[in-house]
Scaffold this motif. Structure first.
Motif, PDB file in Angstrom:
ATOM      1  N   GLN A 210      -3.805 -51.681 -14.319  1.00 27.10           N
ATOM      2  CA  GLN A 210      -4.898 -51.152 -15.137  1.00 27.10           C
ATOM      3  C   GLN A 210      -5.906 -52.252 -15.478  1.00 27.10           C
ATOM      4  OE1 GLN A 210      -5.450 -47.948 -15.527  1.00 27.10           O
ATOM      5  NE2 GLN A 210      -3.581 -47.694 -14.298  1.00 27.10           N
ATOM      6  N   GLN A 211      -5.432 -53.490 -15.697  1.00 31.49           N
ATOM      7  CA  GLN A 211      -6.340 -54.612 -15.945  1.00 31.49           C
ATOM      8  C   GLN A 211      -7.256 -54.834 -14.751  1.00 31.49           C
ATOM      9  OE1 GLN A 211      -2.960 -57.379 -17.756  1.00 31.49           O
ATOM     10  NE2 GLN A 211      -4.953 -58.361 -17.921  1.00 31.49           N
ATOM     11  N   LEU A 212      -6.684 -54.772 -13.563  1.00 34.50           N
ATOM     12  CA  LEU A 212      -7.480 -54.978 -12.354  1.00 34.50           C
ATOM     13  C   LEU A 212      -8.523 -53.880 -12.174  1.00 34.50           C
ATOM     14  CD1 LEU A 212      -4.629 -56.036  -9.884  1.00 34.50           C
ATOM     15  CD2 LEU A 212      -6.402 -57.521 -10.832  1.00 34.50           C
ATOM     16  N   LEU A 213      -8.102 -52.643 -12.343  1.00 32.52           N
ATOM     17  CA  LEU A 213      -9.017 -51.514 -12.134  1.00 32.52           C
ATOM     18  C   LEU A 213     -10.184 -51.543 -13.116  1.00 32.52           C
ATOM     19  CD1 LEU A 213      -6.455 -48.646 -11.412  1.00 32.52           C
ATOM     20  CD2 LEU A 213      -7.934 -49.821  -9.764  1.00 32.52           C
ATOM     21  N   THR A 214      -9.909 -51.931 -14.352  1.00 32.43           N
ATOM     22  CA  THR A 214     -10.985 -51.989 -15.347  1.00 32.43           C
ATOM     23  C   THR A 214     -11.888 -53.207 -15.144  1.00 32.43           C
ATOM     24  OG1 THR A 214      -9.512 -53.115 -16.916  1.00 32.43           O
ATOM     25  CG2 THR A 214      -9.686 -50.712 -17.094  1.00 32.43           C
ATOM     26  N   SER A 215     -11.461 -54.142 -14.279  1.00 33.28           N
ATOM     27  CA  SER A 215     -12.261 -55.342 -14.000  1.00 33.28           C
ATOM     28  C   SER A 215     -12.997 -55.248 -12.666  1.00 33.28           C
ATOM     29  CB  SER A 215     -11.357 -56.587 -13.993  1.00 33.28           C
ATOM     30  OG  SER A 215     -10.711 -56.742 -15.234  1.00 33.28           O
ATOM     31  N   GLY A 216     -13.029 -54.050 -12.092  1.00 35.59           N
ATOM     32  CA  GLY A 216     -13.801 -53.853 -10.869  1.00 35.59           C
ATOM     33  C   GLY A 216     -13.036 -53.967  -9.575  1.00 35.59           C
ATOM     34  N   TRP A 217     -11.724 -54.148  -9.639  1.00 35.79           N
ATOM     35  CA  TRP A 217     -10.913 -54.197  -8.427  1.00 35.79           C
ATOM     36  C   TRP A 217     -10.705 -52.769  -7.905  1.00 35.79           C
ATOM     37  CZ3 TRP A 217      -9.079 -58.640  -6.003  1.00 35.79           C
ATOM     38  CH2 TRP A 217      -9.383 -59.834  -6.669  1.00 35.79           C
ATOM     39  N   ARG A 218     -10.657 -52.648  -6.573  1.00 33.79           N
ATOM     40  CA  ARG A 218     -10.560 -51.341  -5.940  1.00 33.79           C
ATOM     41  C   ARG A 218      -9.352 -51.293  -5.009  1.00 33.79           C
ATOM     42  NH1 ARG A 218     -16.933 -51.644  -4.122  1.00 33.79           N
ATOM     43  NH2 ARG A 218     -17.763 -51.972  -6.239  1.00 33.79           N
ATOM     44  N   VAL A 219      -8.822 -50.090  -4.808  1.00 31.02           N
ATOM     45  CA  VAL A 219      -7.613 -49.925  -3.998  1.00 31.02           C
ATOM     46  C   VAL A 219      -7.950 -50.054  -2.517  1.00 31.02           C
ATOM     47  CG1 VAL A 219      -5.734 -48.361  -3.382  1.00 31.02           C
ATOM     48  CG2 VAL A 219      -6.580 -48.432  -5.741  1.00 31.02           C
ATOM     49  N   LEU A 220      -7.128 -50.823  -1.794  1.00 31.47           N
ATOM     50  CA  LEU A 220      -7.244 -50.946  -0.342  1.00 31.47           C
ATOM     51  C   LEU A 220      -6.302 -49.948   0.336  1.00 31.47           C
ATOM     52  CD1 LEU A 220      -7.290 -54.763   0.530  1.00 31.47           C
ATOM     53  CD2 LEU A 220      -8.900 -53.062   1.369  1.00 31.47           C
ATOM     54  N   PRO A 221      -6.743 -49.240   1.378  1.00 27.22           N
ATOM     55  CA  PRO A 221      -5.831 -48.364   2.117  1.00 27.22           C
ATOM     56  C   PRO A 221      -4.719 -49.184   2.765  1.00 27.22           C
ATOM     57  CG  PRO A 221      -8.132 -47.929   2.693  1.00 27.22           C
ATOM     58  CD  PRO A 221      -8.121 -49.193   1.906  1.00 27.22           C
ATOM     59  N   LYS A 222      -3.524 -48.602   2.857  1.00 22.61           N
ATOM     60  CA  LYS A 222      -2.402 -49.314   3.467  1.00 22.61           C
ATOM     61  C   LYS A 222      -2.538 -49.353   4.982  1.00 22.61           C
ATOM     62  CE  LYS A 222       1.497 -49.274   0.322  1.00 22.61           C
ATOM     63  NZ  LYS A 222       2.957 -49.134   0.239  1.00 22.61           N
ATOM     64  N   GLU A 223      -2.154 -50.486   5.550  1.00 22.51           N
ATOM     65  CA  GLU A 223      -2.133 -50.632   6.998  1.00 22.51           C
ATOM     66  C   GLU A 223      -0.779 -50.179   7.543  1.00 22.51           C
ATOM     67  OE1 GLU A 223      -2.940 -54.655   7.947  1.00 22.51           O
ATOM     68  OE2 GLU A 223      -4.953 -54.657   7.073  1.00 22.51           O
ATOM     69  N   PRO A 224      -0.732 -49.826   8.842  1.00 19.06           N
ATOM     70  CA  PRO A 224       0.563 -49.491   9.442  1.00 19.06           C
ATOM     71  C   PRO A 224       1.544 -50.652   9.306  1.00 19.06           C
ATOM     72  CG  PRO A 224      -1.248 -48.899  10.910  1.00 19.06           C
ATOM     73  CD  PRO A 224      -1.854 -49.695   9.791  1.00 19.06           C
ATOM     74  N   ASN A 225       2.807 -50.353   9.063  1.00 23.28           N
ATOM     75  CA  ASN A 225       3.879 -51.351   8.922  1.00 23.28           C
ATOM     76  C   ASN A 225       3.712 -52.219   7.689  1.00 23.28           C
ATOM     77  OD1 ASN A 225       5.056 -50.501  11.338  1.00 23.28           O
ATOM     78  ND2 ASN A 225       3.821 -51.931  12.538  1.00 23.28           N
ATOM     79  N   ALA A 226       2.811 -51.829   6.765  1.00 28.63           N
ATOM     80  CA  ALA A 226       2.629 -52.612   5.546  1.00 28.63           C
ATOM     81  C   ALA A 226       3.859 -52.503   4.660  1.00 28.63           C
ATOM     82  CB  ALA A 226       1.393 -52.129   4.798  1.00 28.63           C
ATOM     83  N   GLY A 227       4.028 -53.502   3.793  1.00 28.91           N
ATOM     84  CA  GLY A 227       5.134 -53.498   2.851  1.00 28.91           C
ATOM     85  C   GLY A 227       4.835 -52.579   1.679  1.00 28.91           C
ATOM     86  N   PRO A 228       5.575 -52.723   0.592  1.00 29.19           N
ATOM     87  CA  PRO A 228       5.469 -51.796  -0.532  1.00 29.19           C
ATOM     88  C   PRO A 228       4.324 -52.072  -1.490  1.00 29.19           C
ATOM     89  CG  PRO A 228       7.149 -53.418  -0.993  1.00 29.19           C
ATOM     90  CD  PRO A 228       6.659 -53.702   0.409  1.00 29.19           C
ATOM     91  N   GLY A 242      -2.051 -57.986  -4.508  1.00 29.63           N
ATOM     92  CA  GLY A 242      -1.051 -56.969  -4.208  1.00 29.63           C
ATOM     93  C   GLY A 242      -0.083 -56.829  -5.373  1.00 29.63           C
ATOM     94  N   LEU A 243       0.316 -55.615  -5.665  1.00 30.76           N
ATOM     95  CA  LEU A 243       1.291 -55.355  -6.723  1.00 30.76           C
ATOM     96  C   LEU A 243       2.493 -54.638  -6.127  1.00 30.76           C
ATOM     97  CD1 LEU A 243      -0.975 -54.054  -9.648  1.00 30.76           C
ATOM     98  CD2 LEU A 243      -0.121 -56.373  -9.277  1.00 30.76           C
ATOM     99  N   ILE A 244       3.671 -55.189  -6.365  1.00 33.91           N
ATOM    100  CA  ILE A 244       4.913 -54.531  -5.951  1.00 33.91           C
ATOM    101  C   ILE A 244       5.604 -54.065  -7.218  1.00 33.91           C
ATOM    102  CG2 ILE A 244       7.135 -54.824  -4.794  1.00 33.91           C
ATOM    103  CD1 ILE A 244       5.829 -56.931  -3.033  1.00 33.91           C
ATOM    104  N   MET A 245       5.661 -52.735  -7.386  1.00 32.72           N
ATOM    105  CA  MET A 245       6.096 -52.148  -8.656  1.00 32.72           C
ATOM    106  C   MET A 245       7.260 -51.185  -8.427  1.00 32.72           C
ATOM    107  SD  MET A 245       2.327 -51.468 -10.356  1.00 32.72           S
ATOM    108  CE  MET A 245       1.749 -50.486  -8.973  1.00 32.72           C
ATOM    109  N   PRO A 246       8.483 -51.719  -8.316  1.00 34.58           N
ATOM    110  CA  PRO A 246       9.637 -50.868  -8.000  1.00 34.58           C
ATOM    111  C   PRO A 246       9.969 -49.848  -9.076  1.00 34.58           C
ATOM    112  CG  PRO A 246      10.336 -53.084  -8.578  1.00 34.58           C
ATOM    113  CD  PRO A 246       8.851 -53.137  -8.435  1.00 34.58           C
ATOM    114  N   TYR A 247       9.437 -50.024 -10.281  1.00 35.19           N
ATOM    115  CA  TYR A 247       9.722 -49.067 -11.350  1.00 35.19           C
ATOM    116  C   TYR A 247       8.634 -48.000 -11.460  1.00 35.19           C
ATOM    117  CZ  TYR A 247      13.423 -52.241 -12.763  1.00 35.19           C
ATOM    118  OH  TYR A 247      14.549 -53.030 -12.765  1.00 35.19           O
ATOM    119  N   SER A 248       7.672 -48.031 -10.547  1.00 38.08           N
ATOM    120  CA  SER A 248       6.603 -47.040 -10.584  1.00 38.08           C
ATOM    121  C   SER A 248       7.073 -45.723  -9.969  1.00 38.08           C
ATOM    122  CB  SER A 248       5.368 -47.547  -9.835  1.00 38.08           C
ATOM    123  OG  SER A 248       5.681 -47.785  -8.474  1.00 38.08           O
ATOM    124  N   LYS A 249       6.377 -44.652 -10.314  1.00 40.44           N
ATOM    125  CA  LYS A 249       6.720 -43.318  -9.824  1.00 40.44           C
ATOM    126  C   LYS A 249       6.567 -43.263  -8.302  1.00 40.44           C
ATOM    127  CE  LYS A 249       5.668 -38.437 -10.741  1.00 40.44           C
ATOM    128  NZ  LYS A 249       5.395 -38.007  -9.369  1.00 40.44           N
TER     129      LYS A 249
END
Length: 323
Positions: A210-228, A242-249
């Motif tokens: 949420q900090q990133l999104l409110t600071s102007g950061w935007r989501v990148l589409p995932k590439e094939p074979n990308a990690g989590p 990159g954020l790896i959030m194993p507790y996310s929905k």
């Protein structure tokens, strides 16, 4: 391609080549690596059988992990073997970067395509507190060396820790302002040996998102074979986050990787309750038989982990399987 009963396809293998580590990261091995006997590890020929079977089953990307994989003297031969296996397009390495600088050119010549380095803090004192090592300067030198050598993707990994790097976001952002690398923040995961530490240090990755999104950061589409990781970019930054959030929905919904331990056991999940010994097929050099066994085994992969319930499965600490 390997596919489970939830229609997830697996093109990515995380292959541990040793469980031994030379760091004492306080979130993983605070007392250092402990072993009563010589650890069992697959040799290069055994790894060749294993990798060939996975490649025939549709694996395209292999990440070599540990423990600390650079402790293997035959790591260049392992990388070469992986790159020469038909169907394998990407050979990545996850390492703490200790004494890697001089080895890196040979690893690249052997076929290394991607590199992940651990940098849990960009403050030398905090880095040493977390890892037990004063090697931050060398780790960052490896980043520059890797870019010079033409490695396709260079990433830095930092485990989010409330009392250590929890307030260093701006320092991390400053680092990637003009450097085309990805800084990945990994949400601390509870394992069998770190319950108290987890309670003290856990930071929700969603808060950082949420900090990133409110600071102007935007989501990148995932590439094939990308990690989590969920990837983010900013028009004013050369690097990405990159954020790896194993507790996310629904974290496990896009799972595309399997894991094999250094002694040849298949782990369908980092936090699974069981493993599957692949040595009978490896010992018999039965590539086709192992491929069929993998196809059958992956059908029993469950829909998601049980971390939300405090259950880390067989994982006592992350050095067992390299995370």
């Amino acid at each position: 391609m390997l596919q489970d009963s939830f229609n997830r396809k697996f093109s990515y293998l995380r292959l541990s080549v040793t469980e031994v580590c030379n760091f004492k990261c306080n979130y993983c091995l605070p007392d250092g690596y402990q072993c009563d006997s010589r650890p069992k590890t697959l040799n290069v020929e055994q790894l060749r059988i294993l990798v060939a079977a996975f490649a025939k089953a549709g694996t395209e990307k292999i990440r070599l992990t540990g423990g600390e994989p650079t402790l293997r003297r035959d790591l260049p031969e392992i990388i070469t073997m992986c790159r020469q296996t038909s169907g394998i397009h990407t050979v990545a390495l996850t390492t703490n970067g200790y004494r890697l600088l001089d080895k890196l050119p040979r690893l690249v010549d052997s076929g290394l395509t991607n590199l992940n380095l651990s940098a849990d803090s960009l403050n030398p004192h905090t880095f040493a507190q977390i890892t037990g090592s004063n090697s931050l300067k060398e780790v960052l030198a490896c980043v520059d060396k890797a870019l010079t050598l033409g490695i396709k993707k260079v990433k830095l990994n930092a485990v989010l820790l409330k009392q250590y790097n929890g307030r260093e976001l701006q320092q991390f952002l400053n680092y990637i302002k003009d450097k085309a690398v990805s800084f990945r923040f990994i949400e601390l995961m509870q394992t069998g040996d770190n319950q108290a530490y987890f309670s003290e240090q856990h930071v929700r990755g969603e808060t950082l998102k949420q900090q990133l999104l409110t600071s102007g950061w935007r989501v990148l589409p995932k590439e094939p074979n990308a990690g989590p990781a969920e990837e983010f970019y900013h028009p004013n930054y050369a690097g990405t986050i990159g954020l790896i959030m194993p507790y996310s929905k629904d974290f496990c919904a896009s799972c595309n990787r399997l894991r094999v331990s250094a002694d040849g056991k298949l782990h369908l999940c980092l936090f699974g309750e069981a493993n599957d010994d692949l040595m009978p097929w490896i010992a018999n050099q039965d590539i086709e038989g192992l491929k069929l066994h993998l196809s059958s085994s992956v059908l029993s992969k469950w829909q998601g982990h049980q971390l939300h319930n405090g259950n880390a499965g067989l994982t006592k600490q992350l050095a067992m399987l390299g995370g």
